[in-house]
Design a protein around this motif. Structure first.
Motif, PDB file in Angstrom:
ATOM      1  N   GLY A 125       0.910  -1.231   0.032  1.00 10.08           N
ATOM      2  CA  GLY A 125       0.087   0.562  -0.220  1.00 10.08           C
ATOM      3  C   GLY A 125       0.747   1.389  -0.089  1.00 10.08           C
ATOM      4  O   GLY A 125       0.793   2.506   0.406  1.00 10.08           O
TER       5      GLY A 125
ATOM      6  N   SER B 243      -1.265  -1.672  -5.953  1.00 11.33           N
ATOM      7  CA  SER B 243      -2.096  -2.721  -7.175  1.00 11.33           C
ATOM      8  C   SER B 243      -2.608  -1.441  -7.834  1.00 11.33           C
ATOM      9  O   SER B 243      -2.787  -1.884  -9.144  1.00 11.33           O
ATOM     10  CB  SER B 243      -2.879  -3.488  -6.439  1.00 11.33           C
ATOM     11  OG  SER B 243      -4.054  -2.901  -6.042  1.00 11.33           O
ATOM     12  N   MET B 244      -2.848   0.029  -7.072  1.00  2.00           N
ATOM     13  CA  MET B 244      -2.919   1.231  -7.645  1.00  2.00           C
ATOM     14  C   MET B 244      -4.796   0.922  -8.422  1.00  2.00           C
ATOM     15  O   MET B 244      -5.228   0.966  -9.386  1.00  2.00           O
ATOM     16  CB  MET B 244      -2.580   1.384  -9.102  1.00  2.00           C
ATOM     17  CG  MET B 244      -1.011   2.074  -8.769  1.00  2.00           C
ATOM     18  SD  MET B 244      -1.476   3.752  -7.576  1.00  2.00           S
ATOM     19  CE  MET B 244      -1.998   4.537  -9.209  1.00  2.00           C
TER      20      MET B 244
ATOM     21  N   GLY C 108      -6.372   4.476  -2.178  1.00  2.70           N
ATOM     22  CA  GLY C 108      -5.851   6.096  -2.130  1.00  2.70           C
ATOM     23  C   GLY C 108      -4.797   5.916  -3.194  1.00  2.70           C
ATOM     24  O   GLY C 108      -3.980   6.641  -3.249  1.00  2.70           O
ATOM     25  N   GLY C 109      -4.072   4.814  -3.990  1.00  2.00           N
ATOM     26  CA  GLY C 109      -2.992   4.823  -4.371  1.00  2.00           C
ATOM     27  C   GLY C 109      -2.443   5.848  -5.860  1.00  2.00           C
ATOM     28  O   GLY C 109      -3.537   5.764  -6.070  1.00  2.00           O
TER      29      GLY C 109
ATOM     30  N   ALA D  97       2.192  -4.699  -8.388  1.00  3.61           N
ATOM     31  CA  ALA D  97       1.592  -6.080  -8.104  1.00  3.61           C
ATOM     32  C   ALA D  97       0.441  -5.902  -7.620  1.00  3.61           C
ATOM     33  O   ALA D  97       0.246  -5.330  -6.051  1.00  3.61           O
ATOM     34  CB  ALA D  97       2.796  -6.600  -7.661  1.00  3.61           C
TER      35      ALA D  97
ATOM     36  N   ALA E 184      -1.564  -2.154   3.142  1.00  5.59           N
ATOM     37  CA  ALA E 184      -2.533  -2.232   1.954  1.00  5.59           C
ATOM     38  C   ALA E 184      -3.421  -2.393   2.814  1.00  5.59           C
ATOM     39  O   ALA E 184      -3.644  -3.815   3.395  1.00  5.59           O
ATOM     40  CB  ALA E 184      -1.599  -3.308   0.497  1.00  5.59           C
ATOM     41  N   GLY E 185      -4.480  -2.150   1.589  1.00  4.68           N
ATOM     42  CA  GLY E 185      -5.784  -2.246   2.223  1.00  4.68           C
ATOM     43  C   GLY E 185      -6.746  -1.712   1.493  1.00  4.68           C
ATOM     44  O   GLY E 185      -7.501  -0.900   0.679  1.00  4.68           O
ATOM     45  N   GLN E 186      -8.374  -2.660   1.914  1.00  7.54           N
ATOM     46  CA  GLN E 186      -9.722  -1.757   0.956  1.00  7.54           C
ATOM     47  C   GLN E 186      -9.612  -0.763   2.267  1.00  7.54           C
ATOM     48  O   GLN E 186      -9.618  -1.499   3.709  1.00  7.54           O
ATOM     49  CB  GLN E 186     -10.574  -2.939   0.837  1.00  7.54           C
ATOM     50  CG  GLN E 186     -12.013  -2.779  -0.173  1.00  7.54           C
ATOM     51  CD  GLN E 186     -12.427  -1.085   0.834  1.00  7.54           C
ATOM     52  OE1 GLN E 186     -12.561  -0.130   0.776  1.00  7.54           O
ATOM     53  NE2 GLN E 186     -13.235  -2.179   1.929  1.00  7.54           N
ATOM     54  N   THR E 187     -10.308  -0.064   2.249  1.00  7.25           N
ATOM     55  CA  THR E 187      -9.802   1.309   3.489  1.00  7.25           C
ATOM     56  C   THR E 187     -11.887   1.533   4.018  1.00  7.25           C
ATOM     57  O   THR E 187     -12.729   2.386   4.257  1.00  7.25           O
ATOM     58  CB  THR E 187      -9.905   2.469   3.352  1.00  7.25           C
ATOM     59  OG1 THR E 187      -9.826   2.955   2.048  1.00  7.25           O
ATOM     60  CG2 THR E 187      -7.759   1.521   3.137  1.00  7.25           C
TER      61      THR E 187
ATOM     62  N   ILE F 230      -8.712  -9.178   0.250  1.00  9.12           N
ATOM     63  CA  ILE F 230      -7.879  -8.150   0.441  1.00  9.12           C
ATOM     64  C   ILE F 230      -7.301  -8.369   2.318  1.00  9.12           C
ATOM     65  O   ILE F 230      -5.865  -8.384   2.582  1.00  9.12           O
ATOM     66  CB  ILE F 230      -7.773  -6.854   0.024  1.00  9.12           C
ATOM     67  CG1 ILE F 230      -7.962  -6.840  -1.108  1.00  9.12           C
ATOM     68  CG2 ILE F 230      -6.616  -5.730  -0.043  1.00  9.12           C
ATOM     69  CD1 ILE F 230      -8.559  -5.780  -2.048  1.00  9.12           C
TER      70      ILE F 230
ATOM     71  N   SER G  12      -3.576  -1.994  11.306  1.00 10.97           N
ATOM     72  CA  SER G  12      -5.100  -2.610  11.822  1.00 10.97           C
ATOM     73  C   SER G  12      -6.463  -0.871  12.441  1.00 10.97           C
ATOM     74  O   SER G  12      -5.235   0.303  12.217  1.00 10.97           O
ATOM     75  CB  SER G  12      -5.528  -2.783  12.899  1.00 10.97           C
ATOM     76  OG  SER G  12      -6.723  -3.213  13.210  1.00 10.97           O
TER      77      SER G  12
ATOM     78  N   LYS H 170     -10.545  -6.665   9.258  1.00  6.76           N
ATOM     79  CA  LYS H 170      -9.422  -6.426   9.969  1.00  6.76           C
ATOM     80  C   LYS H 170      -8.949  -6.668  10.729  1.00  6.76           C
ATOM     81  O   LYS H 170      -8.095  -7.467  11.253  1.00  6.76           O
ATOM     82  CB  LYS H 170      -9.933  -3.930   9.851  1.00  6.76           C
ATOM     83  CG  LYS H 170      -9.753  -3.576   8.662  1.00  6.76           C
ATOM     84  CD  LYS H 170      -7.693  -3.977   8.042  1.00  6.76           C
ATOM     85  CE  LYS H 170      -7.141  -2.824   8.086  1.00  6.76           C
ATOM     86  NZ  LYS H 170      -5.968  -2.924   7.405  1.00  6.76           N
TER      87      LYS H 170
ATOM     88  N   LEU I 249      -5.140   2.091  13.666  1.00 11.87           N
ATOM     89  CA  LEU I 249      -5.122   3.788  14.189  1.00 11.87           C
ATOM     90  C   LEU I 249      -6.217   4.220  13.859  1.00 11.87           C
ATOM     91  O   LEU I 249      -7.936   3.154  13.609  1.00 11.87           O
ATOM     92  CB  LEU I 249      -5.202   3.861  12.334  1.00 11.87           C
ATOM     93  CG  LEU I 249      -3.325   3.797  11.819  1.00 11.87           C
ATOM     94  CD1 LEU I 249      -2.294   3.111  12.536  1.00 11.87           C
ATOM     95  CD2 LEU I 249      -2.877   3.404  10.445  1.00 11.87           C
ATOM     96  N   THR I 250      -6.447   5.333  14.594  1.00 11.76           N
ATOM     97  CA  THR I 250      -7.727   5.768  13.957  1.00 11.76           C
ATOM     98  C   THR I 250      -8.080   6.926  12.908  1.00 11.76           C
ATOM     99  O   THR I 250      -7.212   7.140  12.823  1.00 11.76           O
ATOM    100  CB  THR I 250      -7.844   6.499  15.876  1.00 11.76           C
ATOM    101  OG1 THR I 250      -9.532   7.473  15.553  1.00 11.76           O
ATOM    102  CG2 THR I 250      -6.780   8.015  16.055  1.00 11.76           C
TER     103      THR I 250
END
Ligand SMILES: NC(=O)c1ccc[n+]([C@@H]2O[C@H](COP(=O)([O-])OP(=O)(O)OC[C@H]3O[C@@H](n4cnc5c(N)ncnc54)[C@H](O)[C@@H]3O)[C@@H](O)[C@H]2O)c1
Length: 335
Positions: free
Chosen positions: A15, A40-41, A46-47, A64, A86-89, A104, A129, A158, A181-182
């Motif tokens: 990420g 992965s863009m 957010g990439g 990748a 990296a994550g789907q947020t 993911i 996390s 998550k 994280l907040t």
């Protein structure tokens, strides 16, 4: 932190073209680390290649997907530290496309850890996390012992992701640490829409001279962290042996309501308005109400504390998007 602590350290950031990952990459390169970013863009995430503009000649970029086990196996070999960001947020997207979130945020995390176990068991892994795994707080401030009741698919996945990291420490001795994280904000966050954070779209609307839209009464409380403070925490945790196998909340000691945040942004911008609108049903269903975290554990154990006030952080953020808007949303005019 001694400034040569990371010199010549091999670091992989998943990420790493995203908001927090790119800010971390820039800092690590300034500290002399050899940094590879993998991203992965996928356009909805957010990439943004422009995020690493200040270091583009000094960072290795690998486009990748963390779901690609072969790519990850290859990339993880020979690394000293993995910052696994990296994550789907998006919480809403996780409800609309739950399987992508699962792949993911949970399955790929397990395969990353398997690759570490098989091919690089001495690596240090720091996992990003989220406070979303607590769900609606039963008490405030929320400490690490608070019950876990995620209110959306993203929170569940998550949570699985972080538990895999802890398990691989417990069973296989891999050096893993988890940061919860907040709400994080700052330069390089996604502002084109509200997928990553509502503060992003608020800033875009403010700069486009549109009213900021605040859902509900605006009385909901949050503890925002400025991104450079989050980078400090990631680095401190990466270095600390005593952080292995541990979970740490981040947070800020000045929680603030959304209404006050909108008013502060407008004041810093010198103009603008906001409007309160009822929650859309799909957002109401996964809203967590008030949240602020107790970050006493990381303060006591590792000496981390956020040093940026909301006022200062928002000012830097506004200045960044005033200058660089064209790289963050299509209709913005280049200056
Ligand atoms: N920003 C916040 O407020 C916040 C709060 C809590 C937790 N977090 C966590 O911190 C991490 C970083 O978040 P961020 O705010 O920088 O978001 P971001 O979307 O800017 O960064 C995530 C990056 O991961 C990449 N990515 C997504 N799926 C991928 C895949 N399958 N393969 C490779 N790359 C992929 C995206 O392209 C993006 O660049 C995430 O794991 C997120 O869950 C962020």
């Amino acid at each position: 932190m001694a400034c040569d602590t990371f010199r010549d350290t091999e670091v992989l950031i998943t990420g790493g073209l995203g908001f927090i990952g790119s800010t971390l990459a820039i800092r690590l390169i300034d500290l002399g680390a050899q940094v590879t970013v993998v991203d992965s863009m996928i356009p909805e995430y957010g990439g943004n290649l422009w995020n690493i503009e200040p270091v583009r000649d000094r960072v290795r970029v690998n486009i990748a997907d963390v779901r690609d086990e072969h790519a990850m196996k290859y990339l993880l070999r020979h690394q000293d530290i993995l910052f696994n960001l990296a994550g789907q947020t998006s919480h809403l997207d996780s409800m609309e496309q739950p399987y992508a979130d699962l792949e993911i945020n949970a399955r790929a995390q397990l395969s990353i850890l398997e690759a570490c176990r098989r091919y690089n068991p001495d690596i240090k892994v720091v996992f990003a996390s989220t406070r979303q795994i607590y769900g609606k707080p039963a008490y405030l401030p929320v400490d690490e012992a608070h019950p876990l009741h995620p209110v959306d698919v993203n929170g569940i996945n998550k949570l699985a992701g972080e538990m895999y990291h802890l398990l691989y420490h417990q069973v296989y001795g891999i050096q893993t640490s988890v940061l919860r994280l907040t709400n994080t904000y700052g330069p390089r966050m996604r502002v084109v829409d509200a997928r990553q954070t509502f503060l992003g779209i608020w800033i875009r609307r403010l700069l486009e001279e549109q009213p900021i839209v605040v859902y509900g009464t605006g009385g909901q409380v949050r503890d925002f962290n400025y991104v450079e403070d989050v980078v400090d925490a990631l680095l401190v945790v990466a270095l600390a042996k005593e952080a292995n196998g541990e979970i740490f909340n981040l947070g800020h000691d000045c929680p603030v309501s959304l209404r006050d945040t909108a008013e502060l942004l407008i004041e810093l911008n010198g103009k603008g308005t906001y409007q309160l609108v009822p929650f859309p049903a799909e957002r109401q269903a996964i809203d967590i109400g008030d949240y602020y975290g107790d970050f006493g554990k990381i303060r006591r154990c590792l000496g981390w504390t956020p040093s940026t006030s909301l006022q200062k952080g928002l000012r830097h953020t506004l200045e960044f998007y005033e200058r660089h808007a064209a790289h963050y949303w299509p209709s913005a005019v280049a200056v």
